[in-house]
Design a protein around this motif. Structure first.
Motif, PDB file in Angstrom:
ATOM      1  N   GLU A 130       8.770  -9.124 -18.222  1.00 24.57           N
ATOM      2  CA  GLU A 130       9.471  -9.839 -17.681  1.00 24.57           C
ATOM      3  C   GLU A 130       9.882  -9.368 -16.281  1.00 24.57           C
ATOM      4  N   TYR A 131       9.319 -10.181 -15.326  1.00 26.86           N
ATOM      5  CA  TYR A 131       9.789  -9.835 -14.126  1.00 26.86           C
ATOM      6  C   TYR A 131      10.521 -10.728 -13.374  1.00 26.86           C
ATOM      7  N   ARG A 132      11.761 -10.552 -12.530  1.00 31.29           N
ATOM      8  CA  ARG A 132      12.173 -11.305 -11.927  1.00 31.29           C
ATOM      9  C   ARG A 132      12.658 -10.676 -10.693  1.00 31.29           C
ATOM     10  N   GLY A 133      12.957 -11.479  -9.642  1.00 33.17           N
ATOM     11  CA  GLY A 133      13.536 -10.811  -8.398  1.00 33.17           C
ATOM     12  C   GLY A 133      13.597 -11.948  -7.403  1.00 33.17           C
ATOM     13  N   VAL A 134      13.266 -11.102  -6.088  1.00 33.69           N
ATOM     14  CA  VAL A 134      13.600 -11.954  -4.894  1.00 33.69           C
ATOM     15  C   VAL A 134      12.691 -11.567  -3.903  1.00 33.69           C
ATOM     16  N   ILE A 135      11.654 -12.329  -3.416  1.00 34.12           N
ATOM     17  CA  ILE A 135      10.653 -12.144  -2.454  1.00 34.12           C
ATOM     18  C   ILE A 135      11.694 -12.342  -0.979  1.00 34.12           C
ATOM     19  N   HIS A 136      11.776 -11.187  -0.324  1.00 38.28           N
ATOM     20  CA  HIS A 136      12.637 -11.366   0.915  1.00 38.28           C
ATOM     21  C   HIS A 136      11.531 -12.128   2.266  1.00 38.28           C
ATOM     22  N   ARG A 137      10.588 -11.600   2.159  1.00 33.44           N
ATOM     23  CA  ARG A 137       9.444 -11.816   3.262  1.00 33.44           C
ATOM     24  C   ARG A 137       8.147 -11.555   3.091  1.00 33.44           C
ATOM     25  N   VAL A 138       7.371 -12.569   3.657  1.00 32.27           N
ATOM     26  CA  VAL A 138       5.839 -12.257   3.529  1.00 32.27           C
ATOM     27  C   VAL A 138       5.294 -12.452   4.741  1.00 32.27           C
ATOM     28  N   ARG A 139       4.472 -11.535   5.289  1.00 31.55           N
ATOM     29  CA  ARG A 139       3.984 -11.507   6.454  1.00 31.55           C
ATOM     30  C   ARG A 139       2.349 -10.994   6.569  1.00 31.55           C
ATOM     31  N   GLU A 140       1.832 -11.476   7.678  1.00 30.39           N
ATOM     32  CA  GLU A 140       0.497 -11.104   7.702  1.00 30.39           C
ATOM     33  C   GLU A 140       0.385  -9.503   8.024  1.00 30.39           C
ATOM     34  N   ALA A 141      -0.543  -8.840   7.544  1.00 31.17           N
ATOM     35  CA  ALA A 141      -0.590  -7.317   7.625  1.00 31.17           C
ATOM     36  C   ALA A 141      -1.126  -7.308   9.136  1.00 31.17           C
ATOM     37  N   THR A 142      -0.653  -6.094  10.030  1.00 31.22           N
ATOM     38  CA  THR A 142      -1.317  -5.867  11.314  1.00 31.22           C
ATOM     39  C   THR A 142      -2.692  -5.152  10.891  1.00 31.22           C
ATOM     40  N   PRO A 143      -3.651  -5.228  11.741  1.00 35.20           N
ATOM     41  CA  PRO A 143      -4.685  -4.428  11.841  1.00 35.20           C
ATOM     42  C   PRO A 143      -4.548  -2.900  11.649  1.00 35.20           C
ATOM     43  N   GLU A 144      -3.543  -2.445  11.908  1.00 29.82           N
ATOM     44  CA  GLU A 144      -3.196  -0.768  11.927  1.00 29.82           C
ATOM     45  C   GLU A 144      -2.871  -0.644  10.366  1.00 29.82           C
ATOM     46  N   GLU A 145      -2.091  -1.545   9.777  1.00 29.62           N
ATOM     47  CA  GLU A 145      -1.778  -1.445   8.339  1.00 29.62           C
ATOM     48  C   GLU A 145      -2.949  -1.665   7.375  1.00 29.62           C
ATOM     49  N   LEU A 146      -3.974  -2.580   7.898  1.00 26.04           N
ATOM     50  CA  LEU A 146      -4.799  -2.850   7.062  1.00 26.04           C
ATOM     51  C   LEU A 146      -5.799  -1.555   7.026  1.00 26.04           C
ATOM     52  N   ASP A 147      -5.929  -0.848   8.417  1.00 19.39           N
ATOM     53  CA  ASP A 147      -6.628   0.439   8.621  1.00 19.39           C
ATOM     54  C   ASP A 147      -5.936   1.436   7.550  1.00 19.39           C
ATOM     55  N   HIS A 148      -4.871   1.717   7.639  1.00 20.92           N
ATOM     56  CA  HIS A 148      -4.238   2.609   6.775  1.00 20.92           C
ATOM     57  C   HIS A 148      -4.156   2.413   5.570  1.00 20.92           C
ATOM     58  N   GLY A 149      -4.160   1.304   5.002  1.00 19.14           N
ATOM     59  CA  GLY A 149      -3.916   0.857   3.672  1.00 19.14           C
ATOM     60  C   GLY A 149      -2.604   0.859   3.195  1.00 19.14           C
ATOM     61  N   HIS A 150      -1.623   0.649   3.992  1.00 18.72           N
ATOM     62  CA  HIS A 150      -0.015   0.592   3.563  1.00 18.72           C
ATOM     63  C   HIS A 150       0.624  -0.415   4.750  1.00 18.72           C
ATOM     64  N   ALA A 151       1.809  -0.565   4.365  1.00 18.36           N
ATOM     65  CA  ALA A 151       2.715  -1.411   5.154  1.00 18.36           C
ATOM     66  C   ALA A 151       3.364  -0.402   5.773  1.00 18.36           C
ATOM     67  N   HIS A 152       3.691  -0.785   7.025  1.00 14.07           N
ATOM     68  CA  HIS A 152       4.707  -0.014   8.074  1.00 14.07           C
ATOM     69  C   HIS A 152       6.053  -0.714   8.271  1.00 14.07           C
ATOM     70  N   GLY A 153       7.112   0.076   8.238  1.00 10.19           N
ATOM     71  CA  GLY A 153       8.300  -0.297   8.553  1.00 10.19           C
ATOM     72  C   GLY A 153       8.612  -0.792   9.899  1.00 10.19           C
ATOM     73  N   GLU A 154       9.876  -0.961  10.205  1.00  6.96           N
ATOM     74  CA  GLU A 154      10.280  -1.441  11.821  1.00  6.96           C
ATOM     75  C   GLU A 154       9.841  -0.249  12.280  1.00  6.96           C
ATOM     76  N   GLY A 155       8.974  -0.434  13.753  1.00  2.00           N
ATOM     77  CA  GLY A 155       8.976   0.551  14.457  1.00  2.00           C
ATOM     78  C   GLY A 155       7.516   1.217  14.112  1.00  2.00           C
ATOM     79  N   GLY A 156       6.752   0.784  13.264  1.00  2.00           N
ATOM     80  CA  GLY A 156       5.331   1.468  13.208  1.00  2.00           C
ATOM     81  C   GLY A 156       5.491   2.340  12.070  1.00  2.00           C
ATOM     82  N   CYS A 157       4.230   3.413  12.118  1.00  2.00           N
ATOM     83  CA  CYS A 157       4.070   4.324  11.052  1.00  2.00           C
ATOM     84  C   CYS A 157       4.668   5.552  11.342  1.00  2.00           C
ATOM     85  N   HIS A 158       5.219   6.026  10.097  1.00  2.00           N
ATOM     86  CA  HIS A 158       6.009   7.082  10.351  1.00  2.00           C
ATOM     87  C   HIS A 158       5.489   8.192   9.583  1.00  2.00           C
ATOM     88  N   HIS A 159       4.248   8.378   9.511  1.00  2.00           N
ATOM     89  CA  HIS A 159       3.655   9.700   8.627  1.00  2.00           C
ATOM     90  C   HIS A 159       2.493  10.289   9.409  1.00  2.00           C
TER      91      HIS A 159
END
Ligand code: ZN
Length: 159
Positions: A130-159
């Motif tokens: 049983e899942y429930r919750g709130v989706i706060h935001r849905v946005r298009e992934a950036t090319p960089e995120e798609l390239d890395h295979g993960h989401a980036h936070g504010e200010g880009g990639c921190h790894h």
């Protein structure tokens, strides 16, 4: 925009099983690249597919979650088969090897004398999720995120 492959989703969720909380985000929502996250509980991505931002609630049968419960994955072993430093009590969890030598998480369900019953089913096998919750935001992934295979936070990639 709606949740789909290659979108970045920010959400909060609670997974309840048989009226008990099994997993949840606490305090902070999580962001992930849809279709690439290996850290989410099973079925969560399926539960939100196609949804816009806003509250959600969805019930998933075991087949869309952790699979059906397989009695043949329960076995009885001798206490002497375990390393002597293994804690053997109901609820103990550790990794064993399956027939192919791959690691599999197993859980002790009972100990009677030298007989130790272990269950290699996932903890949530056979359960309705049983899942429930709130989706706060849905946005298009950036090319960089798609390239890395993960989401980036504010200010880009921190790894
Ligand atoms: Zn990155």
């Amino acid at each position: 925009m709606n949740v789909a492959s290659n979108t970045v989703v920010t959400l909060e969720y609670t997974l309840e099983v048989e009226g008990e909380e099994a997993e949840a985000t606490h305090e902070e929502p999580v962001s992930f690249l849809y279709g690439h996250s290996h850290h989410l509980p099973r079925g969560l991505e399926a539960a939100i597919h196609g949804l816009p931002a806003g509250p959600f609630r969805r019930s998933l049968p075991p087949e869309e979650g952790y699979g059906s419960y397989q009695p043949e994955r329960v076995s009885v072993a001798d206490r002497g088969d375990f390393p002597s430093d293994t804690a053997l009590e109901p609820g103990s969890e550790f990794y064993a090897q399956d027939a192919d030598g791959s690691p599999v998480a197993v859980r002790v369900t009972s100990v009677e004398g030298d007989r130790v019953t272990v269950d290699a089913n996932p903890r949530l096998a056979g359960k309705t999720l049983e899942y429930r919750g709130v989706i706060h935001r849905v946005r298009e992934a950036t090319p960089e995120e798609l390239d890395h295979g993960h989401a980036h936070g504010e200010g880009g990639c921190h790894h």
